[in-house]
Design a protein around this motif. Structure first.
Motif, PDB file in Angstrom:
ATOM      1  N   ASN A 278       0.814  -1.219   0.000  1.00  0.00           N
ATOM      2  CA  ASN A 278       0.000   0.000   0.000  1.00  0.00           C
ATOM      3  C   ASN A 278       0.839   1.257   0.000  1.00  0.00           C
ATOM      4  O   ASN A 278       0.357   2.327   0.336  1.00  0.00           O
ATOM      5  N   LEU A 279       2.108   1.142  -0.352  1.00  0.00           N
ATOM      6  CA  LEU A 279       2.979   2.301  -0.450  1.00  0.00           C
ATOM      7  C   LEU A 279       3.143   2.705  -1.905  1.00  0.00           C
ATOM      8  O   LEU A 279       2.995   1.874  -2.802  1.00  0.00           O
ATOM      9  N   SER A 280       3.478   3.957  -2.137  1.00  0.00           N
ATOM     10  CA  SER A 280       3.771   4.443  -3.481  1.00  0.00           C
ATOM     11  C   SER A 280       4.944   5.402  -3.409  1.00  0.00           C
ATOM     12  O   SER A 280       5.303   5.879  -2.328  1.00  0.00           O
ATOM     13  N   ALA A 281       5.560   5.663  -4.541  1.00  0.00           N
ATOM     14  CA  ALA A 281       6.696   6.571  -4.586  1.00  0.00           C
ATOM     15  C   ALA A 281       6.533   7.512  -5.760  1.00  0.00           C
ATOM     16  O   ALA A 281       5.885   7.187  -6.759  1.00  0.00           O
ATOM     17  N   SER A 282       7.134   8.686  -5.628  1.00  0.00           N
ATOM     18  CA  SER A 282       7.119   9.643  -6.721  1.00  0.00           C
ATOM     19  C   SER A 282       8.445  10.364  -6.775  1.00  0.00           C
ATOM     20  O   SER A 282       9.150  10.485  -5.773  1.00  0.00           O
ATOM     21  N   ARG A 283       8.787  10.840  -7.949  1.00  0.00           N
ATOM     22  CA  ARG A 283      10.024  11.601  -8.150  1.00  0.00           C
ATOM     23  C   ARG A 283       9.654  12.848  -8.954  1.00  0.00           C
ATOM     24  O   ARG A 283       9.778  12.881 -10.172  1.00  0.00           O
ATOM     25  N   PRO A 284       9.213  13.881  -8.245  1.00  0.00           N
ATOM     26  CA  PRO A 284       8.763  15.085  -8.943  1.00  0.00           C
ATOM     27  C   PRO A 284       9.905  15.944  -9.480  1.00  0.00           C
ATOM     28  O   PRO A 284       9.709  16.699 -10.435  1.00  0.00           O
ATOM     29  N   GLN A 285      11.068  15.827  -8.889  1.00  0.00           N
ATOM     30  CA  GLN A 285      12.248  16.556  -9.349  1.00  0.00           C
ATOM     31  C   GLN A 285      13.429  15.594  -9.419  1.00  0.00           C
ATOM     32  O   GLN A 285      13.391  14.508  -8.843  1.00  0.00           O
ATOM     33  N   ASP A 286      14.478  16.029 -10.100  1.00  0.00           N
ATOM     34  CA  ASP A 286      15.618  15.150 -10.365  1.00  0.00           C
ATOM     35  C   ASP A 286      16.205  14.550  -9.103  1.00  0.00           C
ATOM     36  O   ASP A 286      16.599  13.389  -9.077  1.00  0.00           O
TER      37      ASP A 286
END
Lengths: 114, 114
Positions: A63-71
């Motif tokens: 139920n976890l998620s990850a994001s990379r909005p910037q470098d």
């Protein structure tokens, strides 16, 4: 020189609450980024990795998620925490093209879900 | 299926003597191996690495030995110091792709007694 920051250092959250952990890297560009979890008495479990902005790969369904909005920014999130999400969360980076892809870890976040 | 195994969860050694930490792996396709050291409530720090084309790499008090036929590597610390007391993780990786993912063992807790 490169440095990696994680915050918060510790976090106590009730079951069902949302989660946001942040990781930033300084002194490098276009790194590979990783999220690991170390549960009590267990090794390092790779959760997510990213080779670039917006590119996330999941190693373990959960139920976890990850994001990379910037470098150089990597965020670990959850909409509703479970008791089993408790653990020590580590962010790491590696340099593309390095011979051994050695990973460098941040100081970690201790998450306790109550 | 654990691809990287550290079968000894703990090891106790007298100061000044040799510490030998062992690691076994099952995937003969691994191209390189790394050792990390971790203190409580901190992120792991990279110690030493070895390519699969070598059988030994030395860095100060730390030496890693690789026996490919036995799929076994070991970390030797000589002489052991109280500050070496920590959890040691063995990790393995493969070339190819750009993500540089590592597979970690569960760790061995080393205690060096004065």
């Amino acid at each position: 020189s490169q440095t990696i920051h994680q915050w918060p250092a510790t976090l106590v959250q009730p079951v069902g609450s949302p989660l946001s952990l942040e990781c930033t890297v300084e002194g490098t560009s276009n790194p590979n980024l990783y999220w690991y979890r170390q549960a009590a008495g267990r090794g390092l479990q790779l959760l997510f990795y990213s080779v670039g902005i917006g590119q996330i790969s999941s190693e373990v369904p959960q139920n976890l998620s990850a994001s990379r909005p910037q470098d150089r920014q990597f965020i670990l999130s959850s909409k509703k925490l479970l008791l089993s999400d408790s653990g020590f969360y580590l962010c790491a980076w590696s340099e593309k093209g390095s011979y051994f892809y050695e990973q460098y870890f941040g100081p970690g976040t201790r998450l306790t879900v109550t | 299926d654990q691809q990287v195994k550290q079968n000894s969860p703990s090891l106790s050694v007298q100061e000044g003597r040799i510490s030998i930490l062992n690691c076994d792996y099952t995937n003969s396709m691994f191209d390189y191996f790394l050792w990390y050291k971790k203190y409580p409530a901190e992120g792991p720090t990279f110690l030493i690495s070895i390519s699969s084309i070598k059988d030994k790499n030395e860095d100060g008090r730390f030496t890693v030995f690789l026996n490919k036929s036995a799929k076994h590597l070991s970390l030797h610390i000589v002489p052991s110091q109280p500050g070496d007391s920590a959890v040691y993780f063995c990790a393995a990786g493969r070339y190819g792709g750009s993500q540089g993912n590592l597979i970690f063992g569960k760790g061995t807790k080393l205690s060096v007694k004065p």
